[in-house]
Scaffold this motif. Structure first.
Motif, short mmCIF file in Angstrom:
data_model
loop_
_atom_site.label_atom_id
_atom_site.label_comp_id
_atom_site.label_asym_id
_atom_site.label_seq_id
_atom_site.Cartn_x
_atom_site.Cartn_y
_atom_site.Cartn_z
N GLU A 139 -7.52 6.39 0.71
CA GLU A 139 -8.30 5.34 0.06
C GLU A 139 -7.82 3.95 0.48
OE1 GLU A 139 -7.84 5.87 -4.14
OE2 GLU A 139 -8.92 7.79 -4.14
N ARG A 140 -6.55 3.78 0.53
CA ARG A 140 -5.97 2.46 0.86
C ARG A 140 -6.13 2.12 2.34
NH1 ARG A 140 -0.61 2.59 -2.97
NH2 ARG A 140 -1.78 2.62 -4.92
N ARG A 189 -2.61 14.39 -4.22
CA ARG A 189 -3.07 13.11 -4.78
C ARG A 189 -2.52 11.92 -3.99
NH1 ARG A 189 -2.24 14.50 -11.12
NH2 ARG A 189 -4.09 15.80 -11.33
N LEU A 190 -1.27 12.02 -3.55
CA LEU A 190 -0.69 10.94 -2.76
C LEU A 190 -1.43 10.76 -1.44
CD1 LEU A 190 3.13 11.59 -3.33
CD2 LEU A 190 1.69 9.82 -4.40
N ARG A 216 -4.67 9.01 -2.11
CA ARG A 216 -4.44 7.58 -2.37
C ARG A 216 -4.17 6.84 -1.06
NH1 ARG A 216 -0.04 7.03 -6.44
NH2 ARG A 216 -1.42 8.40 -7.59
N VAL A 234 3.05 4.51 -1.66
CA VAL A 234 2.89 5.47 -2.75
C VAL A 234 4.26 6.09 -3.04
CG1 VAL A 234 0.49 6.04 -2.21
CG2 VAL A 234 2.32 7.38 -1.17
N SER A 235 4.41 6.69 -4.20
CA SER A 235 5.58 7.47 -4.59
C SER A 235 6.88 6.68 -4.46
CB SER A 235 5.65 8.75 -3.74
OG SER A 235 6.66 9.59 -4.24
N ASN A 238 0.79 -1.24 0.00
CA ASN A 238 0.00 0.00 0.00
C ASN A 238 0.82 1.29 0.00
OD1 ASN A 238 -2.46 -1.45 0.02
ND2 ASN A 238 -2.24 -1.75 2.23
#
Length: 159
Positions: free
Chosen positions: A155-156, A148-149, A152, A136-137, A134
């Motif tokens: 959401e996760r 946006r990160l 995300r 990001v980046s 899970n």
């Protein structure tokens, strides 16, 4: 060596390898370090004592590969210039990731605006996740939008 390379070919290969390495680093970070190589990389996502962490073994492995490319470059010149591009990426990475983001080796500067701030935020959001899933980046020089990160990550986190 047969035909020597022109300066434009050398510069193009060095720059091309720097750009290529961002994609290679993203894929390696996402699929190796957060996959089968998590045993080494986990140390980078946890608090640790001292200047070194197990994750630094990746730098040693990559440097051995590059030394091999430099050596092979004595017989086929493009490999030498490719190795120089990879080394250039490594130097940029060391500054951005180790010194700027993680403030290793006594470097202390937190960017307040612009590209370096975005890069810093994106990598900090990567470290908000302490597990191998899970995240990001995964890149190092390309920084996705922190807004946006964060979305995300939210959401996760939701079931």
């Amino acid at each position: 060596m047969a035909d020597a390379m022109s300066w434009i070919e050398k510069a193009g290969l060095v720059l091309g390898m720097i750009i290529f390495m961002e994609g290679f680093a993203w894929a390696t970070h996402r699929w190796v370090m957060h996959g089968i190589g998590w045993g080494w990389h986990r140390s980078h996502h946890e608090p640790h004592q001292g200047a070194w962490e197990k994750n630094d073994l990746y730098a040693i492995v990559f440097s051995v590969v590059v030394m091999g490319l430099f050596t092979a470059g004595w017989w086929w010149e493009p490999l030498w210039w490719a190795a120089l591009g990879i080394t250039g990426y490594g130097a940029i990475y060391a500054f951005v990731h180790d010194m700027l983001v993680h403030q290793r080796f006594g470097y202390r500067w937190v960017p307040r605006r612009g590209y370096f701030k975005r890069l810093h935020q994106a990598h900090r959001l990567h470290h908000a996740v302490k597990t191998r899933e899970n995240g990001v980046s995964f890149g190092f020089l390309f920084a996705p939008d922190p807004v946006r990160l964060k979305a995300r990550l939210r959401e996760r986190a939701e079931p």
